[in-house]
Design an enzyme around this catalytic site. Structure first.
Site, short mmCIF file in Angstrom:
data_model
loop_
_atom_site.label_atom_id
_atom_site.label_comp_id
_atom_site.label_asym_id
_atom_site.label_seq_id
_atom_site.Cartn_x
_atom_site.Cartn_y
_atom_site.Cartn_z
N GLU A 193 0.88 -1.18 0.00
CA GLU A 193 0.00 0.00 0.00
C GLU A 193 0.92 1.22 0.00
O GLU A 193 1.70 1.41 0.94
CB GLU A 193 -0.89 -0.04 1.25
CG GLU A 193 -1.94 1.06 1.30
CD GLU A 193 -2.80 1.00 2.57
OE1 GLU A 193 -2.29 0.65 3.66
OE2 GLU A 193 -4.00 1.33 2.48
N ASN B 209 -6.14 -0.46 6.89
CA ASN B 209 -6.61 -0.50 8.28
C ASN B 209 -7.92 0.25 8.49
O ASN B 209 -8.66 -0.05 9.42
CB ASN B 209 -5.52 0.05 9.20
CG ASN B 209 -4.46 -1.02 9.41
OD1 ASN B 209 -4.78 -2.17 9.68
ND2 ASN B 209 -3.20 -0.65 9.24
#
Ligand code: NAD
Length: 296
Positions: A151, A189
């Site tokens: 990411e 997240n």
């Protein structure tokens, strides 16, 4: 790009060093705690040996990969030649801000400074350097040699050329990059932690027991692991701190951590690393046993 420095030789740092070295980069692995460097080198050697055993790499490749890694205990010595630094030190904002000031002072002026942080703002980290346009998030997943995703997080000032360099580099490492902007929790997240929190709320409110919650998500949604087991693996303290970042940073009550999670962390029940979370883990035994506390 030939020289890469990795700061922090813990769980993530050793995996990141492994992947760069295996792809021909000269890696300088830095940690302030010398025993961590020994442990990291032993882990990398063991993981390479496993790859040899599975026929994924040759013995010669294993030796070459290990030869590509040198270790250092100071930033000053470890980043002198770096074209890229990937910081994977402890998830603590004070440590990261101090580290990036040091990295900015000692790494070559045109080096890219990347952080593997799970939740700390890249824009905040960049703001303590004199090169905010060359600071970026490079968020690898655990275990790094196995997981395909990187990411990539563009901070407010990250230059598009820097972002493109990190995209190309991730592909060169055999990974699949996804680019996101710098907001709390990024994407991984921001989506994962509310799911874990909701699973903990479901347990807290007595909707279902641990096994039912995890089995429903595994079999129903084709997740390789249920959310409660995954929380135990990530560490309940880590889950709590990321939820706090989301709650504070986005200001929405939907991110408020479940009181049961707060209680468990306060009681030192942190999951696999403490031997007890939603499941219990006996030393040397990988078998999951649902904690008696949650048998209802
Ligand atoms: P860890 O605790 O296993 O390792 C951190 C290492 O950093 C330790 O070896 C410590 O000695 C070292 N360190 C601390 N201060 C330092 C300094 N000033 N200079 C050099 N080394 C220093 O942590 P980890 O799980 O590897 O996490 C590292 C980073 O990766 C964190 O930002 C974390 O959020 C992120 N991350 C972790 C995971 C995961 O599953 N563990 C996944 C993705 C991202």
């Amino acid at each position: 790009m030939e020289y890469v420095s990795i700061v922090g030789a813990g769980t993530m740092g050793n995996g990141i060093a492994h992947v760069f070295a295996q792809n021909g980069f000269k890696v300088s692995l830095i940690d302030v705690h010398p025993p961590q460097l020994d442990k990291a080198m032993a882990t990398i050697a063991k993981n390479l040996e496993r790859q040899v055993g599975k026929g994924m790499i040759t013995e010669e490749k294993k030796i070459k990969t290990l030869q590509n890694i040198v270790t250092h205990t100071t930033i000053e010595n470890g980043v002198q030649q770096a074209a890229l630094v990937v910081e994977a030190a402890t998830e603590n904002i004070d440590i990261k801000l101090q580290l990036f000031q040091q990295l900015d002072a000692f790494a070559p002026a045109n080096a890219i400074l990347a952080s593997n942080t799970s939740s700390i703002s890249i824009t905040k980290i960049a703001s303590v350097t004199k090169r905010p346009n060359r600071v970026i998030g490079m968020h690898f997943m655990n275990p790094v040699p196995v997981m395909k995703l990187v990411e990539i997080i563009n901070g407010y000032d990250t230059h598009p050329d820097v972002s493109n360099t990190i995209i190309a580099l991730s592909i060169q490492l055999g990974k699949i990059p996804c680019v996101v902007n710098d907001y709390p929790g990024f994407i991984a997240n921001r989506i994962l932690m509310p799911m874990i929190n909701e699973a903990i709320y479901s347990l807290y409110e007595g909707v279902a027991n641990v096994e039912a919650i995890d089995t429903i998500m595994k079999l129903g949604m084709a997740h390789p692991m249920g959310p409660l087991q995954l929380a135990d693996f990530i560490g309940l303290d880590v889950c709590l701190s990321i939820l706090e970042v989301l709650h504070k940073g986005l200001g929405n009550p939907k991110y408020a951590p479940c009181p049961l999670l707060i209680n468990m962390v306060t009681a030192g029940k942190l999951g696999v690393k403490s031997g007890e979370g939603f499941y219990t883990y006996t030393a040397g035994n990988k078998e999951l046993i649902v904690s008696n506390r949650f048998r209802h």
